[in-house]
Motif scaffolding. Structure first.
Motif, PDB file in Angstrom:
ATOM      1  N   UNK A  49       0.886  -1.165   0.000  1.00  0.00           N
ATOM      2  CA  UNK A  49       0.000   0.000   0.000  1.00  0.00           C
ATOM      3  C   UNK A  49       0.919   1.209   0.000  1.00  0.00           C
ATOM      4  N   UNK A  50       0.608   2.205  -0.811  1.00  0.00           N
ATOM      5  CA  UNK A  50       1.479   3.372  -0.883  1.00  0.00           C
ATOM      6  C   UNK A  50       0.695   4.596  -1.335  1.00  0.00           C
ATOM      7  N   UNK A  51       1.211   5.757  -0.955  1.00  0.00           N
ATOM      8  CA  UNK A  51       0.622   7.005  -1.416  1.00  0.00           C
ATOM      9  C   UNK A  51       1.338   7.532  -2.653  1.00  0.00           C
ATOM     10  N   UNK A  52       2.295   6.797  -3.159  1.00  0.00           N
ATOM     11  CA  UNK A  52       3.097   7.217  -4.306  1.00  0.00           C
ATOM     12  C   UNK A  52       2.274   7.229  -5.598  1.00  0.00           C
ATOM     13  N   UNK A  53       2.453   8.261  -6.398  1.00  0.00           N
ATOM     14  CA  UNK A  53       1.745   8.319  -7.683  1.00  0.00           C
ATOM     15  C   UNK A  53       2.222   7.191  -8.597  1.00  0.00           C
ATOM     16  N   UNK A  54       3.508   6.845  -8.515  1.00  0.00           N
ATOM     17  CA  UNK A  54       4.033   5.726  -9.309  1.00  0.00           C
ATOM     18  C   UNK A  54       3.289   4.455  -8.957  1.00  0.00           C
ATOM     19  N   UNK A 146       3.237   0.655   3.169  1.00  0.00           N
ATOM     20  CA  UNK A 146       3.085  -0.512   4.031  1.00  0.00           C
ATOM     21  C   UNK A 146       3.388  -1.726   3.157  1.00  0.00           C
ATOM     22  N   UNK A 147       4.120  -2.684   3.726  1.00  0.00           N
ATOM     23  CA  UNK A 147       4.526  -3.865   2.971  1.00  0.00           C
ATOM     24  C   UNK A 147       4.219  -5.126   3.763  1.00  0.00           C
ATOM     25  N   UNK A 148       3.688  -6.126   3.085  1.00  0.00           N
ATOM     26  CA  UNK A 148       3.493  -7.449   3.660  1.00  0.00           C
ATOM     27  C   UNK A 148       4.553  -8.369   3.096  1.00  0.00           C
ATOM     28  N   UNK A 171      -3.569   4.770   7.455  1.00  0.00           N
ATOM     29  CA  UNK A 171      -4.201   5.815   6.665  1.00  0.00           C
ATOM     30  C   UNK A 171      -4.430   5.472   5.205  1.00  0.00           C
ATOM     31  N   UNK A 172      -4.124   4.256   4.800  1.00  0.00           N
ATOM     32  CA  UNK A 172      -4.360   3.863   3.414  1.00  0.00           C
ATOM     33  C   UNK A 172      -5.805   3.423   3.229  1.00  0.00           C
ATOM     34  N   UNK A 173      -6.370   3.762   2.083  1.00  0.00           N
ATOM     35  CA  UNK A 173      -7.741   3.366   1.767  1.00  0.00           C
ATOM     36  C   UNK A 173      -7.741   1.952   1.193  1.00  0.00           C
ATOM     37  N   UNK A 174      -8.928   1.374   1.134  1.00  0.00           N
ATOM     38  CA  UNK A 174      -9.086   0.009   0.615  1.00  0.00           C
ATOM     39  C   UNK A 174      -8.491  -0.134  -0.788  1.00  0.00           C
TER      40      UNK A 174
END
Length: 191
Positions: A49-54, A146-148, A171-174
């Motif tokens: 999960x990431x907020x990165x545009x990439x 976030x990484x699993x 804070x990441x969305x589904x």
């Protein structure tokens, strides 16, 4: 005596505020009693999960990758990841340097030249690890991920749910939580 008492109370309050500020800045709790030697070995990146545009642009074409965690002489970790990119296997190694409490590391992004902090938030060492990364990319853009990590390519439904819950508490969305599809490509350990 009153001035000394007021000074002492002021120092105590500053100390309390300092503790509260430090706790507020800690973005994620660490695995209690983290044991780095048990964290070593092969992991599969099973969820992100990431907020990165990439990440938002590429998340539908990403696939699982394999990472090997090995100790360094200075107490840090080499994190060597092998992944499929443009139908070819690529390998990258990050040097994670110890940064405070056990389970907390820092690395410099080879692409951006920026420093990122990594926390091992939870692990049972045999099945999964939940990691959280924060830093700045490019022109001051906050970066969070976030990484699993899973010891197998097929993490259980319980582990997947743990990761999904963990990512949401960060804070990441589904729709920002992705479970990466398995692939046979690039999954062999390099000698």
């Amino acid at each position: 005596m009153t001035a000394l008492h007021a000074l002492w109370m002021g120092l105590v309050l500053l100390g309390v505020l300092g503790v509260l500020q430090t706790q507020a800045q800690a973005p994620v709790s660490l695995q209690p009693n983290f044991q780095q030697d048990k964290f070593l070995g092969r992991w599969f990146t099973s969820g992100l999960a990431s907020n990165s545009s990439w990440f938002r642009e590429k998340k539908n074409v990403l696939s699982m990758c394999m990472s090997v965690v090995a100790p360094t002489a200075d107490g840090g970790l080499n994190l060597t990841s092998t992944f499929l990119r443009k139908e070819q296997c690529e390998t990258r190694t990050l040097l994670l340097r110890p940064a405070g409490a056990p389970g907390c590391y820092t690395y410099t992004s080879p692409h951006w030249g920026s420093t990122h902090d990594v926390w091992v938030a939870a692990t049972n060492y045999d099945e999964y690890a939940l990691l959280y990364t924060a830093g700045t990319r490019g022109l001051g853009q906050d970066f969070h991920m976030a990484t699993l990590y899973s010891r197998t390519q097929t993490p259980s439904a319980d582990i997947r749910e743990k990761f999904s819950t963990f990512a949401k508490t960060r804070g990441f969305t589904e729709d920002a939580v992705v479970f990466l599809p398995q692939t046979d490509k690039c999954m062999e350990e390099r000698k």
